[in-house]
Design a protein around this motif. Sequence first.
Motif, PDB file in Angstrom:
ATOM      1  N   GLY A  71       0.928  -1.223  -0.115  1.00 55.11           N
ATOM      2  CA  GLY A  71      -0.206   0.004  -0.038  1.00 55.11           C
ATOM      3  C   GLY A  71       0.809   1.263   0.090  1.00 55.11           C
ATOM      4  O   GLY A  71       1.198   1.656   0.970  1.00 55.11           O
ATOM      5  N   LEU A  88       1.465   5.119  -2.815  1.00 55.59           N
ATOM      6  CA  LEU A  88       0.616   6.151  -2.853  1.00 55.59           C
ATOM      7  C   LEU A  88      -0.082   5.851  -4.007  1.00 55.59           C
ATOM      8  O   LEU A  88      -1.500   6.164  -4.058  1.00 55.59           O
ATOM      9  N   ASP A  89       0.271   4.972  -5.154  1.00 56.17           N
ATOM     10  CA  ASP A  89      -0.654   4.615  -6.211  1.00 56.17           C
ATOM     11  C   ASP A  89      -1.348   3.299  -5.815  1.00 56.17           C
ATOM     12  O   ASP A  89      -2.210   3.025  -6.897  1.00 56.17           O
ATOM     13  N   TYR A  90      -1.117   2.645  -4.933  1.00 63.25           N
ATOM     14  CA  TYR A  90      -1.619   1.211  -4.662  1.00 63.25           C
ATOM     15  C   TYR A  90      -2.437   0.982  -3.393  1.00 63.25           C
ATOM     16  O   TYR A  90      -1.829   0.828  -2.440  1.00 63.25           O
ATOM     17  N   THR A  91      -3.814   1.137  -3.291  1.00 67.01           N
ATOM     18  CA  THR A  91      -4.554   0.917  -2.377  1.00 67.01           C
ATOM     19  C   THR A  91      -5.248  -0.423  -2.548  1.00 67.01           C
ATOM     20  O   THR A  91      -5.768  -0.963  -1.327  1.00 67.01           O
ATOM     21  N   TYR A 149      -5.973  -4.227   0.115  1.00 68.34           N
ATOM     22  CA  TYR A 149      -7.453  -4.326   0.610  1.00 68.34           C
ATOM     23  C   TYR A 149      -7.951  -5.559   0.112  1.00 68.34           C
ATOM     24  O   TYR A 149      -8.294  -6.445   1.130  1.00 68.34           O
ATOM     25  N   CYS A 202       1.173  -0.305   6.076  1.00 68.66           N
ATOM     26  CA  CYS A 202       1.123   0.605   4.642  1.00 68.66           C
ATOM     27  C   CYS A 202       1.958   1.864   4.920  1.00 68.66           C
ATOM     28  O   CYS A 202       2.381   2.336   6.197  1.00 68.66           O
ATOM     29  N   SER A 203       1.845   2.660   3.857  1.00 65.89           N
ATOM     30  CA  SER A 203       2.412   4.122   4.149  1.00 65.89           C
ATOM     31  C   SER A 203       1.351   4.902   4.259  1.00 65.89           C
ATOM     32  O   SER A 203       0.152   4.759   4.076  1.00 65.89           O
ATOM     33  N   THR A 235       0.405   7.472   3.056  1.00 63.00           N
ATOM     34  CA  THR A 235      -0.315   8.054   1.591  1.00 63.00           C
ATOM     35  C   THR A 235      -1.485   7.114   1.260  1.00 63.00           C
ATOM     36  O   THR A 235      -2.274   7.457   0.412  1.00 63.00           O
ATOM     37  N   ALA A 236      -1.369   5.844   1.664  1.00 66.04           N
ATOM     38  CA  ALA A 236      -2.370   4.847   1.372  1.00 66.04           C
ATOM     39  C   ALA A 236      -3.329   4.512   2.492  1.00 66.04           C
ATOM     40  O   ALA A 236      -4.319   4.030   2.146  1.00 66.04           O
ATOM     41  N   ILE A 265      -7.305   2.823   2.350  1.00 67.96           N
ATOM     42  CA  ILE A 265      -7.558   1.955   2.886  1.00 67.96           C
ATOM     43  C   ILE A 265      -8.563   1.517   3.889  1.00 67.96           C
ATOM     44  O   ILE A 265      -9.372   0.714   4.027  1.00 67.96           O
ATOM     45  N   GLY A 293       0.481  -4.231  -3.678  1.00 69.83           N
ATOM     46  CA  GLY A 293       0.493  -2.757  -3.620  1.00 69.83           C
ATOM     47  C   GLY A 293       1.632  -2.065  -2.913  1.00 69.83           C
ATOM     48  O   GLY A 293       1.649  -0.988  -2.609  1.00 69.83           O
TER      49      GLY A 293
END
Length: 340
Positions: free
Chosen positions: A35, A37-40, A44, A62-63, A65-66, A70, A111
Amino acid sequence: MPVAPKMMAQLRSLIPPLNGMLHKGQSGRVGVLGGALDYTGAPYFASISSQRLGAELAHVICSPTAGGAIKSYSPDLIVHPILKEESSVDTVRSQLESILSRLHVLVLGPGLGREDYMQKFAKVALEVAKSQALYTVLDADGLYLIDRNLDIIKGYRRAVLTPNVMEFKRLSEAVKIDPSTPPEKRASLVSKALGGVLIVQKGPKDILAANTTGSEANAALSKVEEGEAVDEIVQIDVEGGLKRCGGQGDILSGTIGCFLAWGKCYEDGAYGDKSIPPSRIPILAAAGGCTVTRTASKRAFLREGRSVVTQDMLGEIGNAFAEVFGEELQGRDPARIQKL
C-alpha cells in the motif's frame, strides 16, 4: 485437477472447527504489508479476502499516503500507516517487531510499489518475519524485492512465492534457470535454487513445487529414502472464471495467507491435533488457496460474465469454500437456518 484425497484430508485438519470452543485470535491473524501512493486496492483485496475466507483479524501495514483510503474501504481492517519515507530503519523495525509478534502470517507485496523506501522497509519486515518464524507469502513487488535479494529468502521454507507469468520469468532468470527448460519442470528447479522454498507458478493451471528432503516427503505420504532430495509437484486446474481480473492474484495471496495462519494455529496446538509437520503446511495452504480462489473466480464469472471485476469475487469466497469443503465445515447448516 482437484486436490488429491490424501492432501485434502490433511488440508481439512488445518481448518478451525466452528464449535464455539476457540477464543479470539485462534482462527488466524493475518498481516498484509503493502500500500503505497498509487496502490491501495491490492492490500485491501489481500487482507479482506483472508477475512472472507475465515481469518479472524487482518492487519494492513502501509504508507500514510495509502492508509486513509484503505481505512475507508472497510472498518474490519486494522490499518497501520507506519511506513513513512522519513522514518529510520530502526524506528520501523521496532514498530514491525511489535505488530508482527501478534500475527500468524505476513503477506508481503500487494500494492508495495518499487519506491526505495518501501522496498527497504519490506526487506526489514521480511527479516523480522523470519526472526519470528512467521509463515510468509510473497507476491507482486515483494517478488521484485526477492529478485534483487535472493539470499534473504533462500532456505526459508515457511515462505510461499506466488509469481504470475512475467514475475516467474524474472525469478527464473534471477536464479539462472535455463529458459529452454520445460515449463512444468521450471518451478521445481526454481524451488531447488532457493533452498526448497515453495513456488506457486500461476497460470492456466497453478503449479505448486517444492524441493524437499526424504523425511519431509514421507510426511507428505510419499515413499522415498531418508535424506533423499525429491521434488513435490502439485497441479491445480479446477475450473476458474474465463476473465482474468486484475487483483485476482491479491485474493490468492490473501486466501493462501489465511490457510497459512490456520496452519500456524494448528502448529501451535490450537485445535488439539499436531500430527501434520510444519514443513507440510505451506504446500497445503497453497493448494487450498488456489482451489478456493479459482472456484470463487468461476462463481463470480458465472454471475457477472464479461463485466466481472475483482470486487465481485469477494462475496463468492465463502460460497467457494463451502463448495470445496462442504457446508458442514462452513458452519451453515441449511436445515438449521430454515428453522431460525
